[in-house]
Design a protein around this motif. Structure first.
Motif, PDB file in Angstrom:
ATOM      1  N   ILE A  75       0.823  -1.061  -0.054  1.00  0.00           N
ATOM      2  CA  ILE A  75       0.030  -0.008  -0.112  1.00  0.00           C
ATOM      3  C   ILE A  75       0.922   1.159  -0.093  1.00  0.00           C
ATOM      4  O   ILE A  75       0.557   2.204  -0.912  1.00  0.00           O
ATOM      5  N   CYS A  76       1.902   1.267   0.882  1.00  0.00           N
ATOM      6  CA  CYS A  76       2.851   2.307   1.025  1.00  0.00           C
ATOM      7  C   CYS A  76       3.566   2.662  -0.491  1.00  0.00           C
ATOM      8  O   CYS A  76       3.463   3.813  -0.953  1.00  0.00           O
ATOM      9  N   GLY A  77       4.040   1.731  -1.078  1.00  0.00           N
ATOM     10  CA  GLY A  77       4.876   1.861  -2.191  1.00  0.00           C
ATOM     11  C   GLY A  77       3.758   2.184  -3.421  1.00  0.00           C
ATOM     12  O   GLY A  77       3.954   2.901  -4.302  1.00  0.00           O
ATOM     13  N   GLN A  78       2.441   2.038  -3.359  1.00  0.00           N
ATOM     14  CA  GLN A  78       1.540   2.169  -4.444  1.00  0.00           C
ATOM     15  C   GLN A  78       1.167   3.959  -4.294  1.00  0.00           C
ATOM     16  O   GLN A  78       1.329   4.509  -5.140  1.00  0.00           O
ATOM     17  N   VAL A  79       1.189   4.358  -2.725  1.00  0.00           N
ATOM     18  CA  VAL A  79       0.922   5.739  -2.614  1.00  0.00           C
ATOM     19  C   VAL A  79       2.054   6.496  -2.843  1.00  0.00           C
ATOM     20  O   VAL A  79       1.905   7.479  -3.658  1.00  0.00           O
ATOM     21  N   ALA A  80       3.362   5.911  -3.070  1.00  0.00           N
ATOM     22  CA  ALA A  80       4.525   6.721  -3.308  1.00  0.00           C
ATOM     23  C   ALA A  80       4.505   7.223  -5.021  1.00  0.00           C
ATOM     24  O   ALA A  80       4.879   7.976  -5.486  1.00  0.00           O
ATOM     25  N   GLU A  81       3.804   5.909  -5.504  1.00  0.00           N
ATOM     26  CA  GLU A  81       3.642   6.355  -6.974  1.00  0.00           C
ATOM     27  C   GLU A  81       2.397   6.811  -7.306  1.00  0.00           C
ATOM     28  O   GLU A  81       2.387   7.829  -8.378  1.00  0.00           O
ATOM     29  N   GLY A 116       5.027  20.573  -3.328  1.00  0.00           N
ATOM     30  CA  GLY A 116       4.257  19.849  -4.376  1.00  0.00           C
ATOM     31  C   GLY A 116       4.967  18.383  -4.685  1.00  0.00           C
ATOM     32  O   GLY A 116       4.630  17.506  -5.505  1.00  0.00           O
ATOM     33  N   VAL A 117       5.978  18.141  -3.987  1.00  0.00           N
ATOM     34  CA  VAL A 117       6.746  16.672  -4.054  1.00  0.00           C
ATOM     35  C   VAL A 117       6.232  16.040  -3.117  1.00  0.00           C
ATOM     36  O   VAL A 117       6.398  16.030  -1.747  1.00  0.00           O
ATOM     37  N   ASN A 118       5.893  14.675  -3.394  1.00  0.00           N
ATOM     38  CA  ASN A 118       5.647  13.643  -2.323  1.00  0.00           C
ATOM     39  C   ASN A 118       7.055  13.019  -1.536  1.00  0.00           C
ATOM     40  O   ASN A 118       7.758  12.531  -2.364  1.00  0.00           O
ATOM     41  N   ILE A 119       7.268  13.489  -0.306  1.00  0.00           N
ATOM     42  CA  ILE A 119       8.375  13.136   0.230  1.00  0.00           C
ATOM     43  C   ILE A 119       8.363  11.924   1.027  1.00  0.00           C
ATOM     44  O   ILE A 119       9.130  11.445   1.729  1.00  0.00           O
ATOM     45  N   GLY A 120       6.863  11.594   1.310  1.00  0.00           N
ATOM     46  CA  GLY A 120       7.046  10.451   2.157  1.00  0.00           C
ATOM     47  C   GLY A 120       5.450  10.178   2.538  1.00  0.00           C
ATOM     48  O   GLY A 120       4.428  10.785   1.824  1.00  0.00           O
ATOM     49  N   GLN A 121       4.996   9.641   3.528  1.00  0.00           N
ATOM     50  CA  GLN A 121       3.506   9.344   4.067  1.00  0.00           C
ATOM     51  C   GLN A 121       3.470   9.081   5.319  1.00  0.00           C
ATOM     52  O   GLN A 121       4.290   8.517   6.114  1.00  0.00           O
ATOM     53  N   ILE A 122       2.289   9.001   5.824  1.00  0.00           N
ATOM     54  CA  ILE A 122       1.829   8.510   7.227  1.00  0.00           C
ATOM     55  C   ILE A 122       0.952   7.286   6.953  1.00  0.00           C
ATOM     56  O   ILE A 122       0.391   7.306   6.029  1.00  0.00           O
ATOM     57  N   ASP A 123       1.260   6.198   7.567  1.00  0.00           N
ATOM     58  CA  ASP A 123       0.776   4.899   7.330  1.00  0.00           C
ATOM     59  C   ASP A 123       0.233   4.559   8.744  1.00  0.00           C
ATOM     60  O   ASP A 123       0.861   4.633   9.627  1.00  0.00           O
ATOM     61  N   ILE A 124      -1.058   4.077   8.588  1.00  0.00           N
ATOM     62  CA  ILE A 124      -1.721   3.903  10.010  1.00  0.00           C
ATOM     63  C   ILE A 124      -2.307   2.593   9.647  1.00  0.00           C
ATOM     64  O   ILE A 124      -3.284   2.232   8.617  1.00  0.00           O
ATOM     65  N   ASP A 125      -2.125   1.643  10.572  1.00  0.00           N
ATOM     66  CA  ASP A 125      -2.754   0.201  10.620  1.00  0.00           C
ATOM     67  C   ASP A 125      -3.706   0.025  11.625  1.00  0.00           C
ATOM     68  O   ASP A 125      -3.402   0.617  12.979  1.00  0.00           O
ATOM     69  N   SER A 126      -4.694  -0.643  11.499  1.00  0.00           N
ATOM     70  CA  SER A 126      -5.747  -0.888  12.611  1.00  0.00           C
ATOM     71  C   SER A 126      -5.920  -2.299  12.580  1.00  0.00           C
ATOM     72  O   SER A 126      -5.905  -3.053  11.639  1.00  0.00           O
ATOM     73  N   HIS A 127      -6.434  -2.634  14.068  1.00  0.00           N
ATOM     74  CA  HIS A 127      -6.865  -4.119  14.315  1.00  0.00           C
ATOM     75  C   HIS A 127      -8.307  -4.447  14.041  1.00  0.00           C
ATOM     76  O   HIS A 127      -8.841  -5.474  14.430  1.00  0.00           O
TER      77      HIS A 127
END
Length: 151
Positions: A75-81, A116-127
């Motif tokens: 999921i994270c890698g897809q958001v990077a693209e 304007g550049v995607n430098i990263g992301q916040i990632d949240i997992d839930s149970h």
């Protein structure tokens, strides 16, 4: 969940003087985890555009082996693209999902933009299956707008 009540504290955490950026980000992750009961793993990944990889930054939650993720993977890698939010209501139904733990049921990833550049992301997992709403997306976009000011 009333995210409006959390926004002042987000700003306060990120504007603390004499606190290093990574400590602010870790404190922010802890705050989010403590205040949203279905945010069970909260962390940041930062992009290395040259290598087309994401690198784990500050986080709270269970240890992860996923410290480097290629663009396009999971999921994270897809958001990077894609440069777009990605909400996964049920990770078991997702083909390109990197399993972190059998306890993770859903995930939300919101890109972090600086100039304007995607430098990263916040990632949240839930149970919990399917806890994330549009309100989570808008709130995490706000969080990332505040985080972007640190760069």
């Amino acid at each position: 969940m009333n995210f409006e009540n959390l926004k002042p504290q987000v700003i306060s955490i990120l504007s603390e003087e004499h606190v290093e950026r990574d400590v602010k980000l870790k404190n922010l992750c802890q705050f989010l985890s403590d205040n949203v009961d279905y945010y069970n793993w909260v962390g940041f990944y930062f992009a290395n555009q040259d290598n087309r990889t994401l690198h784990l930054g500050p986080y709270v939650g269970a240890e992860t082996d996923h410290t480097v993720i290629p663009f396009g993977k999971g999921i994270c890698g897809q958001v990077a693209e894609s440069n777009a939010n990605f909400v996964v209501p049920d990770v078991s139904a997702q083909d390109n999902y990197i399993a972190c733990s059998f306890t993770v049921k859903s995930e939300i990833v919101v890109p972090l933009f600086v100039d304007g550049v995607n430098i990263g992301q916040i990632d949240i997992d839930s149970h919990v299956i399917d806890p994330f709403t549009e309100a989570d997306e808008r709130f995490l976009e706000f969080v990332n707008e505040q985080v972007a000011k640190l760069f």
